[in-house]
Design an enzyme around this catalytic site. Structure first.
Site, PDB file in Angstrom:
ATOM      1  N   HIS A 121      14.773   4.951 -90.990  1.00 53.31           N
ATOM      2  CA  HIS A 121      14.522   5.164 -92.407  1.00 53.31           C
ATOM      3  C   HIS A 121      15.830   5.178 -93.196  1.00 53.31           C
ATOM      4  O   HIS A 121      16.686   6.025 -92.982  1.00 53.31           O
ATOM      5  CB  HIS A 121      13.792   6.498 -92.567  1.00 53.31           C
ATOM      6  CG  HIS A 121      13.406   6.842 -93.949  1.00 53.31           C
ATOM      7  ND1 HIS A 121      13.695   8.070 -94.524  1.00 53.31           N
ATOM      8  CD2 HIS A 121      12.739   6.137 -94.897  1.00 53.31           C
ATOM      9  CE1 HIS A 121      13.208   8.111 -95.737  1.00 53.31           C
ATOM     10  NE2 HIS A 121      12.631   6.951 -95.997  1.00 53.31           N
ATOM     11  N   HIS A 169      18.427   3.580-102.412  1.00 52.12           N
ATOM     12  CA  HIS A 169      17.044   4.034-102.482  1.00 52.12           C
ATOM     13  C   HIS A 169      16.640   4.395-103.897  1.00 52.12           C
ATOM     14  O   HIS A 169      15.631   3.920-104.417  1.00 52.12           O
ATOM     15  CB  HIS A 169      16.814   5.228-101.550  1.00 52.12           C
ATOM     16  CG  HIS A 169      15.411   5.756-101.633  1.00 52.12           C
ATOM     17  ND1 HIS A 169      15.042   6.752-102.525  1.00 52.12           N
ATOM     18  CD2 HIS A 169      14.285   5.415-100.967  1.00 52.12           C
ATOM     19  CE1 HIS A 169      13.751   6.995-102.389  1.00 52.12           C
ATOM     20  NE2 HIS A 169      13.260   6.197-101.457  1.00 52.12           N
TER      21      HIS A 169
END
Length: 282
Positions: A44, A86
């Protein structure tokens, strides 16, 4: 930097008791993992727990750990360059502030992408998609264990993104996550791209299959059942699941394996490897 990251990986294995009578602990655990349960792992945001998220330092680390996929978040700068970050703003992970879309690449490259990390990583910059693809392509060219990209399409036009992945030979094996509308537009640019829409329940499955012809579904852990996993596999589609936060546990890794999940996404890659090196999950 890559030698420091490798040292930290081995040191982490040692202090948590992961060491085994093997010349390479990572190889030991990786080999144990691939013999059971035939499930892939995505890191992730490239999270290795040894370097800041979505940086080249953490990507180097998880390449050394032989991850199956590295998840990257693609956004666009003010001057149209594709970068990896992100959040839509700079505040959380960099020493800058405000929307990333209002900064040029040159401006972003002056920032540290290691907010909150120790001094070792303060020179880490926000990487471009080109830089990440070059890193992964170089690794794959020299190693038998290949790592692919899991592309979270946050804010990026399909055309330049496809062009960059094609340039480095990574397009065919990458998986792309995004909204259904975005994935449909991506398919128009790259008809063979491996699309991965989200799936919340069986009622919406066939409509998404007919529209997108997905390679995989991203299924929420709370929604995943043995029945749903079976129905997806019957359509020759893979199941990807996020096991993050409170769900990122050994018990859930083992349950995902029993459900036949194809790829789990985690922030704790070494914990996944260790889980499947014990007899309790066999």
């Amino acid at each position: 930097m890559k030698f420091f990251a490798l040292f930290i990986i081995h040191f982490t294995l040692y202090i948590y008791g992961y060491s085994q009578p093997s010349s390479d602990s990572i190889d030991y655990f990786r080999n144990q993992f691939v013999t059971h349960p035939k499930m892939g792992v995505s890191t992730h945001r490239g999270n290795s727990n040894v370097a800041p998220e979505n940086t080249l330092a953490t990507y180097r680390a998880v390449l050394q750990m032989k991850a199956d996929y590295i998840e990257i978040d693609v956004r666009t700068t003010k001057d149209g360059k594709l970068i990896i970050l992100h959040d839509g703003t700079l505040d959380r992970t960099t020493n800058g502030s405000g929307p990333v879309s209002e900064r040029t690449l040159d401006e972003l490259k002056k920032l540290s992408a290691a907010k909150g990390a120790d001094d070792t990583f303060q020179t880490e910059q926000i990487p471009t998609l080109d830089e990440v693809c070059q890193l992964v392509a170089d690794w794959n060219a020299h190693h038998s264990s290949k790592t692919n990209l899991y592309v979270d399409c946050k804010a990026a036009a399909p055309e330049p993104m496809v062009a960059i992945l094609t340039k480095y030979g990574l397009l065919n094996d990458a998986v792309f996550y995004g909204s259904d509308n975005y994935l449909a537009s991506l398919r128009n640019v790259a008809p063979t791209a491996k699309l991965m829409p989200s799936l919340r329940n069986t009622r919406e499955m066939m409509a998404k299959i007919n529209q997108l012809h997905p390679f995989a579904f991203d299924v929420s852990w709370a929604s995943l059942t043995d029945t749903l996993a079976t129905q997806i596999h019957q359509q020759d589609i893979r199941v990807f699941v996020d096991l993050l936060g409170n769900d990122d546990t050994s018990e859930n890794y083992a349950k995902a394996a029993r459900l036949g999940v194809d790829v789990i996404q985690t922030d704790h890659l070494l914990n996944v490897y260790r889980t499947f090196s014990t007899n309790t999950t066999r």
